[in-house]
Design a protein around this motif. Structure first.
Motif, PDB file in Angstrom:
ATOM      1  N   THR A 128      60.911-107.371 100.446  1.00  0.00           N
ATOM      2  CA  THR A 128      61.095-108.203 101.623  1.00  0.00           C
ATOM      3  C   THR A 128      59.822-108.211 102.452  1.00  0.00           C
ATOM      4  OG1 THR A 128      61.954-106.325 102.864  1.00  0.00           O
ATOM      5  CG2 THR A 128      63.560-107.697 101.711  1.00  0.00           C
ATOM      6  N   PRO A 129      59.500-109.351 103.072  1.00  0.00           N
ATOM      7  CA  PRO A 129      58.309-109.396 103.916  1.00  0.00           C
ATOM      8  C   PRO A 129      58.526-108.607 105.208  1.00  0.00           C
ATOM      9  CG  PRO A 129      59.460-111.497 104.005  1.00  0.00           C
ATOM     10  CD  PRO A 129      60.144-110.662 102.964  1.00  0.00           C
ATOM     11  N   VAL A 130      57.470-108.107 105.744  1.00  0.00           N
ATOM     12  CA  VAL A 130      57.527-107.303 106.955  1.00  0.00           C
ATOM     13  C   VAL A 130      57.356-108.216 108.156  1.00  0.00           C
ATOM     14  CG1 VAL A 130      56.433-105.433 108.234  1.00  0.00           C
ATOM     15  CG2 VAL A 130      56.609-105.313 105.754  1.00  0.00           C
ATOM     16  N   ASP A 131      58.262-108.121 109.145  1.00  0.00           N
ATOM     17  CA  ASP A 131      58.190-108.927 110.348  1.00  0.00           C
ATOM     18  C   ASP A 131      57.364-108.174 111.380  1.00  0.00           C
ATOM     19  OD1 ASP A 131      58.571-110.788 112.325  1.00  0.00           O
ATOM     20  OD2 ASP A 131      60.561-110.038 112.892  1.00  0.00           O
ATOM     21  N   LEU A 132      56.239-108.730 111.744  1.00  0.00           N
ATOM     22  CA  LEU A 132      55.363-108.081 112.716  1.00  0.00           C
ATOM     23  C   LEU A 132      55.602-108.571 114.135  1.00  0.00           C
ATOM     24  CD1 LEU A 132      52.070-108.085 110.650  1.00  0.00           C
ATOM     25  CD2 LEU A 132      53.693-106.227 110.948  1.00  0.00           C
ATOM     26  N   GLY A 133      56.597-109.435 114.311  1.00  0.00           N
ATOM     27  CA  GLY A 133      56.935-109.880 115.653  1.00  0.00           C
ATOM     28  C   GLY A 133      56.209-111.138 116.078  1.00  0.00           C
ATOM     29  N   LYS A 134      55.302-111.659 115.303  1.00  0.00           N
ATOM     30  CA  LYS A 134      54.594-112.884 115.656  1.00  0.00           C
ATOM     31  C   LYS A 134      55.192-114.030 114.848  1.00  0.00           C
ATOM     32  CE  LYS A 134      50.240-110.743 116.786  1.00  0.00           C
ATOM     33  NZ  LYS A 134      48.819-110.742 116.556  1.00  0.00           N
ATOM     34  N   LYS A 135      55.445-115.135 115.509  1.00  0.00           N
ATOM     35  CA  LYS A 135      55.979-116.316 114.837  1.00  0.00           C
ATOM     36  C   LYS A 135      55.169-117.522 115.254  1.00  0.00           C
ATOM     37  CE  LYS A 135      60.587-114.508 114.458  1.00  0.00           C
ATOM     38  NZ  LYS A 135      61.978-114.809 114.390  1.00  0.00           N
ATOM     39  N   ASP A 136      55.194-118.547 114.417  1.00  0.00           N
ATOM     40  CA  ASP A 136      54.501-119.787 114.757  1.00  0.00           C
ATOM     41  C   ASP A 136      55.211-120.453 115.932  1.00  0.00           C
ATOM     42  OD1 ASP A 136      53.022-119.159 112.627  1.00  0.00           O
ATOM     43  OD2 ASP A 136      53.593-120.868 111.374  1.00  0.00           O
ATOM     44  N   ALA A 137      54.493-121.238 116.710  1.00  0.00           N
ATOM     45  CA  ALA A 137      55.074-121.882 117.882  1.00  0.00           C
ATOM     46  C   ALA A 137      56.119-122.906 117.485  1.00  0.00           C
ATOM     47  CB  ALA A 137      53.982-122.552 118.717  1.00  0.00           C
ATOM     48  N   ALA A 138      55.961-123.571 116.345  1.00  0.00           N
ATOM     49  CA  ALA A 138      56.930-124.583 115.913  1.00  0.00           C
ATOM     50  C   ALA A 138      58.208-123.934 115.409  1.00  0.00           C
ATOM     51  CB  ALA A 138      56.312-125.453 114.829  1.00  0.00           C
ATOM     52  N   ASP A 139      58.125-122.739 114.831  1.00  0.00           N
ATOM     53  CA  ASP A 139      59.298-122.075 114.262  1.00  0.00           C
ATOM     54  C   ASP A 139      60.008-121.159 115.253  1.00  0.00           C
ATOM     55  OD1 ASP A 139      58.720-123.339 111.929  1.00  0.00           O
ATOM     56  OD2 ASP A 139      57.623-121.622 111.072  1.00  0.00           O
ATOM     57  N   ALA A 140      59.377-120.840 116.356  1.00  0.00           N
ATOM     58  CA  ALA A 140      59.956-119.858 117.274  1.00  0.00           C
ATOM     59  C   ALA A 140      61.073-120.495 118.091  1.00  0.00           C
ATOM     60  CB  ALA A 140      58.876-119.329 118.209  1.00  0.00           C
TER      61      ALA A 140
END
Length: 162
Positions: A128-140
């Protein structure tokens, strides 16, 4: 003459005696090593060449350096007589398994930290990919479901309200 003036000379003579004694001891060990050479022994010359002893004479040694290559050396030019295991390791690249019963050290530390129960969970979590807490502005998405660009934008400090 007093004892104080003779003391430096006595110390100098004692140091010279100790140095010559250790040099003679090393020289005697080298002579014994060269006398223990037998045909079939692996040797290293003082020039760094590895060969097999084919014949030992009083002052010379006939060495087999390879197929069809025989070299005549002085006994004094032999730097070391090697054990069979050491000679095979250096010349032929054959590693003798000296520690067959010893524990094998893993290449990575993963086996040192895992237990038998958590090994399946760790294998599954590696995919599984690791979520570092940063997301793209379009997907957030915000908590109420609105898009991130619907949030009020900050001004550069100029405000109309006073």
């Amino acid at each position: 003459m007093s004892l104080l003036t003779l003391l430096p000379f006595i110390v100098l003579i004692g140091a010279m005696f100790l140095m010559t004694r250790s040099a003679k001891k090393k020289q005697q060990q080298a002579i014994e090593m060269r006398n223990q050479m037998q045909p079939g022994s692996g040797v290293r010359t003082i020039g760094g060449m590895y060969a097999t002893v084919k014949e030992v004479n009083e002052d010379t040694v006939l060495l087999d350096a390879g197929p069809g290559v025989e070299l005549l050396f002085a006994k004094n030019s032999i730097g070391a007589v090697l054990t069979d295991d050491e000679y095979n390791r250096i010349v032929h690249g054959i590693e003798h398994d000296l520690k067959a019963d010893a524990d094998v050290v893993p290449d990575d530390a993963s086996s040192l930290t895992e237990t038998d129960d958590s090994s399946d969970a760790a294998a599954a979590s590696d995919d599984t990919p690791v979520d570092l807490g940063k997301k793209d502005a379009a997907d957030a998405d915000t908590a109420d479901g609105a898009k991130a660009d619907a949030q009020p934008k900050k001004s550069d400090g100029d405000s109309d309200a006073k």
